[in-house]
Scaffold this motif. Structure first.
Motif, PDB file in Angstrom:
ATOM      1  N   LEU A 148      -6.477   0.107  -2.385  1.00 13.33           N
ATOM      2  CA  LEU A 148      -5.174   0.455  -1.824  1.00 13.33           C
ATOM      3  C   LEU A 148      -4.341  -0.776  -1.506  1.00 13.33           C
ATOM      4  O   LEU A 148      -3.119  -0.749  -1.635  1.00 13.33           O
ATOM      5  N   THR A 149      -4.989  -1.866  -1.099  1.00  9.95           N
ATOM      6  CA  THR A 149      -4.225  -3.005  -0.568  1.00  9.95           C
ATOM      7  C   THR A 149      -4.367  -4.295  -1.367  1.00  9.95           C
ATOM      8  O   THR A 149      -3.528  -5.195  -1.226  1.00  9.95           O
ATOM      9  N   LEU A 170       0.686   4.301  -2.861  1.00 11.57           N
ATOM     10  CA  LEU A 170       0.550   5.728  -2.570  1.00 11.57           C
ATOM     11  C   LEU A 170       1.738   6.525  -3.102  1.00 11.57           C
ATOM     12  O   LEU A 170       1.561   7.641  -3.625  1.00 11.57           O
ATOM     13  N   LEU A 222      -8.135   6.007  -6.778  1.00  9.68           N
ATOM     14  CA  LEU A 222      -7.429   6.524  -5.611  1.00  9.68           C
ATOM     15  C   LEU A 222      -6.990   7.971  -5.832  1.00  9.68           C
ATOM     16  O   LEU A 222      -7.025   8.780  -4.902  1.00  9.68           O
ATOM     17  N   ALA A 244       0.824  -1.209   0.000  1.00  7.99           N
ATOM     18  CA  ALA A 244       0.000   0.000   0.000  1.00  7.99           C
ATOM     19  C   ALA A 244       0.855   1.255   0.000  1.00  7.99           C
ATOM     20  O   ALA A 244       0.507   2.268  -0.634  1.00  7.99           O
ATOM     21  N   PRO A 299      -8.198   4.521   4.878  1.00  7.11           N
ATOM     22  CA  PRO A 299      -8.865   3.475   4.085  1.00  7.11           C
ATOM     23  C   PRO A 299     -10.106   2.956   4.807  1.00  7.11           C
ATOM     24  O   PRO A 299     -10.238   3.088   6.022  1.00  7.11           O
ATOM     25  N   VAL A 358     -10.282   6.687   1.427  1.00  6.72           N
ATOM     26  CA  VAL A 358      -9.973   5.942   0.209  1.00  6.72           C
ATOM     27  C   VAL A 358     -10.465   4.506   0.320  1.00  6.72           C
ATOM     28  O   VAL A 358     -10.704   3.992   1.415  1.00  6.72           O
TER      29      VAL A 358
END
Length: 238
Positions: free
Chosen positions: A216-217, A153, A230, A149, A188, A211
């Protein structure tokens, strides 16, 4: 081939690519919608008897999401396992391609090609916004070093303030979080479902971005839409 997946990301990847081989998944495997396979419990504590009853030729695991003891138990029972652990977007794309090939896919699926294109157009910013990225609270847990993650980002212009910490998931005190004065807090919606109120409450005066935790993950088909989604969510921080 009969496959059981103990990783939600990979469950989605297999279900959209070789659905005929997927015979079991965890209770947390929520994508694709309407997935109809046997359920074998959680990612951390799967019911191994249920897994073995499905007579899998392969069980998919992740080094972070699943426990080594379960991987060892499956191996001891004679079941082949495949363990993934991508720490960057390129590693995820590579490991997904290798998985599809191992499942007998002759060509890469459309979603994987789309994911490669989506991330190829994401240059890493030289001046990222400094951010703290909580993944849990009570107690606070944040992204630390060497996380997938965090790399996602970074490629979207957000730098993790805790990326140099010795732990992958530090547990700082509220005072430790505030003293770093981040430019942004990224919240998140999974595994802990943060809300818009959590940002101002814990980080007064710091813009907060809510988010999608999945984008993200997760490293699977969601990678194809993750950059655009995102980026939009991060831009709406306020």
């Amino acid at each position: 081939m009969r496959v059981v997946s103990l990783v939600p990301s990979l469950t989605e990847a297999v279900a959209l690519t070789r659905p005929e081989v997927l015979v079991g998944a965890t209770d947390w495997c929520t994508h694709p919608a309407g997935l109809d396979v046997a359920r074998v419990g959680g990612t951390k504590y799967p019911d191994l008897d249920r897994v073995l009853a499905l007579r899998p030729d392969l069980v998919l695991l992740n080094e972070e999401e699943n426990r080594r003891v379960d991987a060892d138990a499956l191996r001891a029972a004679g079941v082949p396992v495949r363990v993934t652990f991508p720490r960057t977007v390129p590693e995820a794309l590579t490991q997904l391609g290798e998985l599809i090939a191992a499942l007998g896919g002759s060509d890469e699926p459309d979603w994987l090609r789309a994911a490669r294109r989506a991330w190829a157009g994401q240059p890493v910013s030289a001046t990222p916004r400094s951010a703290v990225v909580p993944v849990w609270r009570r107690p606070w847990v944040v992204l630390g070093r060497d996380t997938f993650a965090g790399d996602v980002l970074r490629r979207l212009g957000v730098g993790n303030q805790w990326a140099d910490h010795e732990d992958r998931y530090p547990r700082p005190s509220p005072d430790e979080l505030r003293v770093r004065a981040p430019e942004l807090v990224v919240l998140p919606d999974e595994p802990y479902r943060f809300t818009a109120e959590d940002g101002p409450e814990a980080f007064p005066g710091v813009p907060a971005a809510l988010v999608s935790g999945r984008h993200l993950t997760w490293y699977g088909p969601s990678l194809a839409e993750a950059p655009a989604l995102l980026a939009t969510q991060l831009a709406h921080a306020g």
